[in-house]
Design an enzyme around this catalytic site. Structure first.
Site, PDB file in Angstrom:
ATOM      1  N   SER A  55      15.424 -68.160  -3.437  1.00  0.00           N
ATOM      2  CA  SER A  55      15.345 -69.363  -2.662  1.00  0.00           C
ATOM      3  C   SER A  55      15.597 -70.630  -3.109  1.00  0.00           C
ATOM      4  O   SER A  55      15.701 -71.605  -1.492  1.00  0.00           O
ATOM      5  CB  SER A  55      13.614 -69.363  -2.788  1.00  0.00           C
ATOM      6  N   GLY A  92      12.921 -65.620  -3.749  1.00  0.00           N
ATOM      7  CA  GLY A  92      12.505 -64.336  -4.267  1.00  0.00           C
ATOM      8  C   GLY A  92      13.251 -63.066  -4.756  1.00  0.00           C
ATOM      9  O   GLY A  92      12.738 -62.422  -5.359  1.00  0.00           O
ATOM     10  N   ASN A 120      13.931 -66.882 -10.879  1.00  0.00           N
ATOM     11  CA  ASN A 120      12.087 -66.165 -11.075  1.00  0.00           C
ATOM     12  C   ASN A 120      12.053 -64.982 -12.082  1.00  0.00           C
ATOM     13  O   ASN A 120      11.101 -64.714 -12.329  1.00  0.00           O
ATOM     14  CB  ASN A 120      12.482 -65.235  -9.554  1.00  0.00           C
ATOM     15  N   ASP A 203       4.929 -77.105  -3.484  1.00  0.00           N
ATOM     16  CA  ASP A 203       4.510 -76.482  -4.694  1.00  0.00           C
ATOM     17  C   ASP A 203       5.548 -76.374  -6.062  1.00  0.00           C
ATOM     18  O   ASP A 203       5.118 -76.467  -7.243  1.00  0.00           O
ATOM     19  CB  ASP A 203       5.574 -75.226  -4.568  1.00  0.00           C
ATOM     20  N   HIS A 206      10.769 -75.780  -5.365  1.00  0.00           N
ATOM     21  CA  HIS A 206      11.824 -76.276  -4.192  1.00  0.00           C
ATOM     22  C   HIS A 206      11.695 -77.968  -3.827  1.00  0.00           C
ATOM     23  O   HIS A 206      10.770 -77.998  -3.438  1.00  0.00           O
ATOM     24  CB  HIS A 206      10.639 -75.217  -3.091  1.00  0.00           C
TER      25      HIS A 206
END
Length: 234
Positions: A55, A92, A120, A203, A206
């Site tokens: 992402s 993801g 991730n 978040d 990002h």
């Protein structure tokens, strides 16, 4: 005479209005031609830079033209370099998923391959050796497809949620793989962005559009010598 004055005023208004409208139409036409010319230039580019990541590369929460691969394309276009950028980021994505997807992505010829995976894995606490093996497998597959492809590995760091030992060993995976495989490395993709609320979305992970601009600079610092040298050799 009064009516004549009004008529003259109306004629002058129409004249200048038409002139202004024509100028705007001409400006719009020129802008459209510039866009078409730029798109045509990208289509005609003979070399390809492929960003393969998660992402962070895909630009979650942002417009496509705000992502760092798009900003790299703008930089390349401004320098008249013969490269087309492909954003193969997928939100993801883990290193395991990337390993499963890589052969499909490499159906096209790639001159510069930027590998941005692992974050991730770290956030999920995946076994470090698994992450290392998957990244190595992706590098091997790229090399097997085309030994001449320039590979750039994006270094990544994670918060110490998984413990100091895991965090430290995770960070070391990237420079160790870069040295082992003799590939280029971006020391830390999110340098000067990670941990700064004003440069990240809600978040906290990002980057915002402004954050992506800094990420693009981090990438360009490593990418620039590669694409400029290749272009010079041509």
């Amino acid at each position: 005479m009064k009516n004549l004055g009004i008529c003259c005023a109306l004629l002058m208004f129409v004249f200048f209005s038409c002139g202004d409208s024509n100028e705007k139409k001409e400006e719009k036409r020129q802008n459209q031609e510039e866009v078409i010319s730029s798109d045509k230039k990208k289509d005609e580019a003979t070399k390809t830079i492929l960003f393969f990541g998660n992402s962070l590369t895909a630009g979650l929460g942002l417009e496509s033209d705000e992502t760092f691969p798009a900003l790299i394309q703008e930089k390349i276009d401004s320098l008249n370099l013969d490269y087309r950028v492909i954003n193969a980021g997928l939100s993801g994505e883990t290193t395991a998923a990337g390993k499963n997807r890589i052969n499909w992505v490499l159906k096209q010829n790639v001159d510069v391959f930027v590998l941005e995976l692992g974050a991730n894995d770290g956030l999920r606490g995946i076994a470090l050796e698994e992450t290392r093996e998957n990244l190595q497998a992706i590098i091997d597959i790229v090399r097997e497809k085309n030994p001449e492809t320039e590979i750039i590995l994006a270094g990544m760091q994670i918060p110490p949620n998984m413990g100091q030992e895991y965090t430290s060993e995770f960070r070391n995976i990237f420079p160790e793989l870069a040295e082992k495989n003799n590939v280029h490395i971006i020391p830390f993709l999110l340098e000067n962005v990670a941990g700064k609320p004003e440069l990240n979305q809600q978040d906290g992970i990002h980057p915002t559009a402004e954050g992506q601009e800094i990420v693009a600079k981090n990438v360009w610092e490593i990418l620039a010598p590669i694409v400029k040298e290749e272009n010079y050799q041509e």
